[in-house]
Design an enzyme around this catalytic site. Structure first.
Site, PDB file in Angstrom:
ATOM      1  CB  VAL A 166      -0.959   0.039   1.210  1.00 15.95           C
ATOM      2  CG1 VAL A 166      -2.029  -1.025   1.074  1.00 15.95           C
ATOM      3  CG2 VAL A 166      -0.194  -0.104   2.520  1.00 15.95           C
ATOM      4  CE1 TYR A 167       4.239   1.398   3.995  1.00 13.24           C
ATOM      5  CE2 TYR A 167       6.398   0.748   3.220  1.00 13.24           C
ATOM      6  CZ  TYR A 167       5.486   0.884   4.249  1.00 13.24           C
ATOM      7  OH  TYR A 167       5.832   0.494   5.533  1.00 13.24           O
ATOM      8  CG  ASN A 168       3.846   6.559  -1.695  1.00 19.60           C
ATOM      9  OD1 ASN A 168       3.159   7.346  -1.063  1.00 19.60           O
ATOM     10  ND2 ASN A 168       5.115   6.316  -1.397  1.00 19.60           N
TER      11      ASN A 168
END
Length: 316
Positions: free
Chosen positions: A52-54
């Site tokens: 889910v990072y960026n």
């Protein structure tokens, strides 16, 4: 850079890990490349990301660099799953295994070295969630598995379940926030991690940047606390109690002729159970300052003084 075993597993990792949460947002691909090259040249091996990072861009950038910039075989690639893009927790077997496949696609890999449950999902039976870890290892898509942001009892329960039957994948890591400004995990989480035989991977080991000392006289322009998307994250550590701890770190740093950053990082790096703090930087220059802490071992007197001044800190 020295290496350590991740808990009681046979997996060796560098005693600093490179976090990539800013990649694809505050850190562009060129800066990410410079960071990764510098980290590898310093002997770093553990690189941590999450699906889910960026919106997956962190994994995409890392995947590109693994193909074109650094030797993947020398690295320990770790990623995480259990949070949907809308922020909802999802520890279902269906979501986790689909998320792992999507991560592998973005990374351009057939397996990751460490796959971690990003959060605990109370809406899904834990045995179902853990079955996804078993499947990931059995299928070869992950070599080792761990957890992140779990409470002490959740770590103990997960570790005990995995040990209860031959063939289940053991929990080898636990990733939690831990620093001189956030020591509350020492009460229950750290004992659970040690009992499980896992290695602790502290995130935000610099107290969300506050332990560098850069907020002592205000909020500098361009800092994380000045950015709308990070201000709320940093603000809880700008109170009087945290300020007192920061001043003690600065005093220790002045006495040693080192930076506050190096002192704060060396303190958490050498705590019991810690395998590797996960350090994040927006720029290669910031990472260079972090890597400069590798050779620092705190004298017992200074370590004891920092223990004393921070022992009432329980975080926000």
């Amino acid at each position: 850079m020295k290496e350590r075993h991740l808990g009681r597993s046979g997996l060796l990792v560098s005693r600093l890990g490179l976090g990539t949460m800013t990649w694809g947002h505050d850190t562009d691909p060129d800066e990410a490349a410079a960071q990764l090259v510098a980290f590898v040249e310093a002997g770093g091996t553990l690189v941590d990301t999450a699906d889910v990072y960026n919106d997956g861009d962190s994994e995409r950038i890392l995947g590109h660099l693994l193909r074109d910039t650094v030797d993947r075989d020398g690295l320990v690639i770790a990623t995480k799953a259990a949070i949907r893009p809308n922020g909802r927790y999802d520890g279902s077997r269906r979501h986790l295994l689909r998320a792992l496949d999507a991560s592998l696609d973005r990374l351009g890999l057939d397996h990751v070295d460490l796959w971690q449950l990003h959060v605990y999902d109370p809406a899904t039976p834990l045995e179902e969630t853990l079955s996804a870890l078993d499947e990931a290892v059995a299928s070869g898509r992950a070599r080792y598995v761990g957890v992140s942001n779990y409470a002490g009892w959740q770590i103990a329960k997960a570790a005990a379940w995995q040990r209860a039957w031959p063939g289940r994948a053991p929990i080898v890591s636990a990733q939690l926030e831990y620093s001189l400004l956030r020591r509350d995990i020492e009460r229950e989480v750290v004992p659970a991690v040690l009992d499980a035989g896992a290695g602790l991977l502290p995130w935000s080991p610099l107290g969300r940047g506050v332990l560098t000392g850069k907020y002592r006289t205000g909020i500098p322009a361009g800092s994380r606390a000045a950015a709308p998307h990070f201000a709320e994250f940093v603000q809880p550590y700008l109170d009087e109690e945290c300020g007192r701890i920061v001043e003690s770190v600065v005093t220790a740093a002045e006495g040693l002729g080192r930076s506050p950053l190096a002192v704060a990082l060396a303190w958490v790096r050498d705590r019991e159970g810690v395998a590797a703090p996960i350090v994040g930087a927006r720029t290669a220059a910031q990472l260079a300052a972090i890597l400069d802490s590798e050779d620092l071992t705190l004298p017992n007197e200074i370590r004891g003084a920092l223990d004393d001044v921070s022992d009432t800190s329980s975080g926000p």
